[in-house]
Design a protein around this motif. Structure first.
Motif, mmCIF file in Angstrom:
data_model
loop_
_atom_site.group_PDB
_atom_site.id
_atom_site.type_symbol
_atom_site.label_atom_id
_atom_site.label_comp_id
_atom_site.label_asym_id
_atom_site.label_seq_id
_atom_site.Cartn_x
_atom_site.Cartn_y
_atom_site.Cartn_z
ATOM 1 N N PHE A 58 0.850 -1.188 0.000
ATOM 2 C CA PHE A 58 0.000 0.000 0.000
ATOM 3 C C PHE A 58 0.887 1.239 0.000
ATOM 4 O O PHE A 58 1.996 1.226 0.546
ATOM 5 N N SER A 59 0.378 2.269 -0.625
ATOM 6 C CA SER A 59 1.144 3.510 -0.685
ATOM 7 C C SER A 59 1.267 4.115 0.709
ATOM 8 O O SER A 59 0.281 4.234 1.442
ATOM 9 N N ALA A 60 2.498 4.533 1.047
ATOM 10 C CA ALA A 60 2.734 5.123 2.360
ATOM 11 C C ALA A 60 2.059 6.486 2.473
ATOM 12 O O ALA A 60 1.681 6.913 3.564
ATOM 13 N N THR A 61 1.879 7.157 1.339
ATOM 14 C CA THR A 61 1.310 8.503 1.392
ATOM 15 C C THR A 61 -0.215 8.513 1.278
ATOM 16 O O THR A 61 -0.890 9.245 2.002
ATOM 17 N N THR A 62 -0.789 7.676 0.386
ATOM 18 C CA THR A 62 -2.243 7.711 0.195
ATOM 19 C C THR A 62 -2.972 6.577 0.899
ATOM 20 O O THR A 62 -4.182 6.639 1.074
ATOM 21 N N GLY A 63 -2.259 5.519 1.251
ATOM 22 C CA GLY A 63 -2.898 4.366 1.879
ATOM 23 C C GLY A 63 -3.610 3.467 0.895
ATOM 24 O O GLY A 63 -4.179 2.442 1.267
ATOM 25 N N ARG A 64 -3.590 3.830 -0.402
ATOM 26 C CA ARG A 64 -4.275 2.998 -1.397
ATOM 27 C C ARG A 64 -3.395 1.844 -1.853
ATOM 28 O O ARG A 64 -2.173 1.869 -1.726
ATOM 29 N N TYR A 70 3.862 -0.898 -9.919
ATOM 30 C CA TYR A 70 4.305 0.414 -9.442
ATOM 31 C C TYR A 70 5.352 0.300 -8.345
ATOM 32 O O TYR A 70 5.741 1.286 -7.743
ATOM 33 N N ILE A 71 5.764 -0.928 -8.075
ATOM 34 C CA ILE A 71 6.801 -1.128 -7.064
ATOM 35 C C ILE A 71 8.074 -1.589 -7.764
ATOM 36 O O ILE A 71 8.031 -2.461 -8.628
ATOM 37 N N GLU A 72 9.173 -0.979 -7.367
ATOM 38 C CA GLU A 72 10.459 -1.271 -7.970
ATOM 39 C C GLU A 72 11.443 -1.612 -6.869
ATOM 40 O O GLU A 72 11.294 -1.121 -5.742
ATOM 41 N N GLY A 73 12.411 -2.424 -7.200
ATOM 42 C CA GLY A 73 13.433 -2.716 -6.203
ATOM 43 C C GLY A 73 14.491 -3.614 -6.819
ATOM 44 O O GLY A 73 14.512 -3.827 -8.024
ATOM 45 N N THR A 74 15.354 -4.155 -5.985
ATOM 46 C CA THR A 74 16.445 -4.997 -6.477
ATOM 47 C C THR A 74 15.970 -6.451 -6.528
ATOM 48 O O THR A 74 15.380 -6.954 -5.574
ATOM 49 N N CYS A 75 16.240 -7.101 -7.668
ATOM 50 C CA CYS A 75 15.844 -8.497 -7.853
ATOM 51 C C CYS A 75 16.644 -9.389 -6.908
ATOM 52 O O CYS A 75 17.881 -9.312 -6.892
ATOM 53 N N PRO A 76 15.975 -10.228 -6.117
ATOM 54 C CA PRO A 76 16.696 -11.092 -5.176
ATOM 55 C C PRO A 76 17.447 -12.205 -5.901
ATOM 56 O O PRO A 76 18.313 -12.859 -5.310
ATOM 57 N N ASP A 103 6.033 7.790 -5.856
ATOM 58 C CA ASP A 103 6.631 8.829 -5.007
ATOM 59 C C ASP A 103 7.981 8.433 -4.414
ATOM 60 O O ASP A 103 8.543 9.170 -3.594
ATOM 61 N N GLY A 104 8.498 7.264 -4.801
ATOM 62 C CA GLY A 104 9.822 6.859 -4.330
ATOM 63 C C GLY A 104 9.856 6.339 -2.892
ATOM 64 O O GLY A 104 10.900 5.905 -2.416
ATOM 65 N N GLN A 105 8.726 6.387 -2.207
ATOM 66 C CA GLN A 105 8.675 5.937 -0.812
ATOM 67 C C GLN A 105 8.583 4.405 -0.742
ATOM 68 O O GLN A 105 7.962 3.788 -1.607
ATOM 69 N N PRO A 106 9.141 3.817 0.312
ATOM 70 C CA PRO A 106 8.941 2.371 0.487
ATOM 71 C C PRO A 106 7.456 2.095 0.732
ATOM 72 O O PRO A 106 6.815 2.860 1.465
ATOM 73 N N PRO A 107 6.905 1.058 0.104
ATOM 74 C CA PRO A 107 5.505 0.753 0.337
ATOM 75 C C PRO A 107 5.291 0.191 1.740
ATOM 76 O O PRO A 107 6.221 -0.299 2.368
ATOM 77 N N VAL A 108 4.055 0.305 2.209
ATOM 78 C CA VAL A 108 3.686 -0.307 3.491
ATOM 79 C C VAL A 108 3.053 -1.659 3.160
ATOM 80 O O VAL A 108 2.127 -1.727 2.349
ATOM 81 N N PHE A 109 3.576 -2.729 3.768
ATOM 82 C CA PHE A 109 3.014 -4.051 3.515
ATOM 83 C C PHE A 109 2.009 -4.402 4.604
ATOM 84 O O PHE A 109 2.323 -4.350 5.789
ATOM 85 N N LYS A 110 0.796 -4.727 4.177
ATOM 86 C CA LYS A 110 -0.263 -5.098 5.130
ATOM 87 C C LYS A 110 -0.920 -6.381 4.626
ATOM 88 O O LYS A 110 -0.925 -6.641 3.420
ATOM 89 N N PRO A 111 -1.494 -7.159 5.527
ATOM 90 C CA PRO A 111 -2.153 -8.382 5.082
ATOM 91 C C PRO A 111 -3.304 -8.072 4.124
ATOM 92 O O PRO A 111 -4.069 -7.143 4.359
ATOM 93 N N THR A 112 -3.381 -8.823 3.031
ATOM 94 C CA THR A 112 -4.476 -8.676 2.086
ATOM 95 C C THR A 112 -4.845 -10.065 1.588
ATOM 96 O O THR A 112 -4.006 -10.965 1.565
ATOM 97 N N GLU A 113 -6.088 -10.228 1.190
ATOM 98 C CA GLU A 113 -6.551 -11.562 0.834
ATOM 99 C C GLU A 113 -6.378 -11.837 -0.662
ATOM 100 O O GLU A 113 -6.694 -10.988 -1.490
#
Ligand code: ZN
Length: 600
Positions: free
Chosen positions: A127-133, A139-145, A177-187
């Motif tokens: 979820f977006s850290a700024t909007t909560g959506r 829309y998420i980017e990062g380093t491939c494990p 927005d370059g912010q780390p996303p917030v991870f929350k449980p989702t179904e």
């Protein structure tokens, strides 16, 4: 008894025009197979369409500031045109954004869910850290494990091709927005593949006729079977058919799940469009029908494990599978009979890459070269059993030294000589041993080439056809009818008659591979009607008022039969033209230069 054969062809993804690598592996081989079985008198249903959901299409849409539907519409049209121009004889080439496809997909989802084969699991959603959506995976980017690539996306790494979850990424950040996303449980919903493991193992063990790599790869995959996610946090896709998801736009059915269902939904659409809404059951619920799937090697397990698991779970149930009181009441849907996977095609020694210009699109190719020349190359030198390379030099060489010099030359010299000297099929005198021998050899090709085609050994089948054409050329060189005619017109007539009969039989043998030139030859030989064509488009309007275009054809009107020539003496020939074009060697440099300029 005619057999029911389903030819299920991989669904091209509609986020751009298709290059020749895309059609090499599945489109052309599947069409050769379908045409052969139709000529044999079997009842063939060849189906596919454009795969139009998922993230890559939404990425193109975002970039162009338009809707995913607009992108899908554009490339559905371009891809459909390409397949038509290549002569791929689909009974129905449709798309995954039809109301029919949505209904069939939702029926399978609902049925599997009610039977407990689809399970709900909490996973960590981003979820977006700024909007909560909800933050879609793309829309998420990062380093491939796996490979360390630092611009991997939340759904996959474009560098190593690994399928990823956003939580797999190292240092994940939002592209917005370059912010780390917030991870929350989702179904999310998962297909319970382990529930089918034993049934699948027993079934695959019995498939001794599969190509060994397909069978071994699939058995290996079964060793580590996990539930597989079938929904995604994404707005573009088939809605989840459960009441609590009816009005939610943030979670849809995952694109792979609906794409494999396309084989069934396209078959159902074919039946509806024909005005015989139950006709698809003759293939899907007829225990004697055989289903052949054609795809690239990267898609094997979808066709040998995952789709069969879905079919096993669905059985004879659901709104479509059930046939109360009907001929197929209680009979489960058929599993694949064979899964014909091809290897990869590269270009000039490199992986195809649109962004780096290492590419030749089908429509661009066909604007300068004939479809049969491409079909010939992709069959004789394509990736049937191993990765192969397309080079312009090899394309020109095979076109000139094989297609033109052997089959083209045989047809050309036979037809032009007979047309000029006799005008019609000449009356033969007594046949010599050499005449009988060449006729018998070519006639034998109906059986030998046919057997190779039935076994999906396309390259070997085409090589055998070319060998037979070369034998007839040798016969003509030995008999020299162009010299004999000066002293013995009756003997020359006999030699040309034998050559014409051979050409007429070879015409049918070459038809699955080279349908366009075979049709022209059919006409030069004085026949009427379509030996194996034509294709056409049909506009289909569904109950919701939307119209889409389907590629189809009237294949039951073909006059071609997989039988030796019965060319009637006296049949008037038509003015012949060369079947194939010899290509100038300069083509190689021109095309390489074109490729260079695209790379800039
Ligand atoms: Zn990677």
């Amino acid at each position: 008894m005619p057999e029911h054969i389903l030819v299920a062809v991989a669904w091209p993804y509609a986020n751009g025009p298709r290059h020749i690598g895309h059609v090499a592996g599945f489109g052309v081989p599947a069409d050769i197979f379908a045409r052969y079985h139709r000529l044999r008198g079997n009842r063939v249903l060849m189906i596919s369409g454009t795969d139009e959901h998922g993230t890559p299409i939404t990425l193109v849409a975002d970039k162009e500031g338009t809707t995913p539907q607009a992108i899908a519409d554009r490339y559905n049209k371009i891809i459909g045109d390409d397949l038509y121009n290549l002569g791929l004889s689909y009974d129905t080439f449709t798309r995954t954004t039809t109301a029919n496809h949505y209904a069939v997909t939702q029926d399978i989802f609902r049925t599997l869910y009610e039977r407990g084969y689809i399970i709900r699991q909490e996973t960590l959603g981003a979820f977006s850290a700024t909007t909560g959506r909800t933050l879609p995976d793309r829309y998420i980017e990062g380093t491939c494990p796996i490979c360390g690539y630092d611009e991997a996306r939340g759904d996959q790494c474009d560098n190593c091709g690994s399928q990823l979850d956003p939580t797999d990424l190292i240092n994940p950040r939002s592209k917005v927005d370059g912010q780390p996303p917030v991870f929350k449980p989702t179904e999310h919903f998962f297909l319970d593949l382990p529930a089918f493991a034993e049934q699948l193992r027993t079934w695959i063990d019995q498939q001794g006729h599969w190509r060994p790599n397909v069978r071994n790869f699939s058995l290996n995959f079964l060793k580590d079977l996990k539930p597989r996610a079938i929904t995604r946090d994404l707005e573009w896709g088939v809605p989840i058919p459960l009441p609590e998801y009816a009005n939610r736009d943030d979670k849809k059915i995952y694109v792979w799940f609906d794409a494999v269902i396309g084989y069934l939904s396209a078959s159902i659409e074919w039946a509806i469009n024909r005005g015989e809404p139950d006709a698809w059951r003759e293939w899907w619920q007829n225990p004697d029908s055989r289903h052949f799937y054609f795809m690239g090697k990267d898609n094997i397990v979808f066709h040998t494990v995952i789709w069969p698991a879905m079919l096993l779970g669905y059985g004879a149930g659901g709104q479509y599978g059930a046939n109360p009181g009907g001929k197929y009441d209680g009979i489960p849907l058929q599993l694949p009979y064979n899964v014909v996977s091809s290897e990869f095609l590269t270009m000039e020694g490199k992986k195809f890459s649109s962004s780096r210009g290492i590419v030749i699109y089908v429509n661009d190719f066909l604007s300068r070269y004939d479809a049969d020349a491409l079909r010939y190359f992709l069959t004789i030198a394509g990736p049937e059993n191993q990765d192969t390379d397309f080079t312009w030099a090899e394309f020109v060489r095979r076109n000139n030294d094989e297609l033109v010099a052997t089959w083209g030359n045989l047809v050309n010299r036979t037809l032009s000589n007979v047309y000029k000297n006799f005008g019609s099929v000449p009356q033969p005198g007594p046949l010599t041993a050499a005449d009988e021998q060449v006729l018998a050899e070519v006639t034998g090709g109906i059986a030998t080439v046919g057997e190779l085609l039935a076994g999906a050994r396309f390259k070997a089948a085409l090589s055998e056809a070319m060998r037979l054409a070369a034998q007839v050329n040798i016969y003509l060189s030995e008999q020299e009818p162009w010299k004999v005619i000066k002293s013995d017109r009756e003997r020359a007539a006999t030699i040309w008659y034998v050559a014409l009969r051979c050409v007429d039989t070879l015409k049918i043998i070459f038809t699955p591979f080279l349908p366009f030139s075979s049709q022209r030859l059919h006409e030069y030989l004085g026949y009427d009607g379509y030996i194996a064509g034509p294709l056409r488009f049909q506009d289909v309007t569904e109950a919701d008022g939307r119209t889409h275009r389907v590629l189809t054809g009237d294949y039951d009107q073909w006059v071609g039969r997989w039988e030796p020539s019965a060319l009637p003496v006296g049949q008037a020939l038509r003015q012949p033209q060369p079947l194939f074009k010899k290509l100038d060697e300069a083509v190689v440099e021109e095309e390489l230069a074109r490729m260079q300029s695209r790379a800039k």
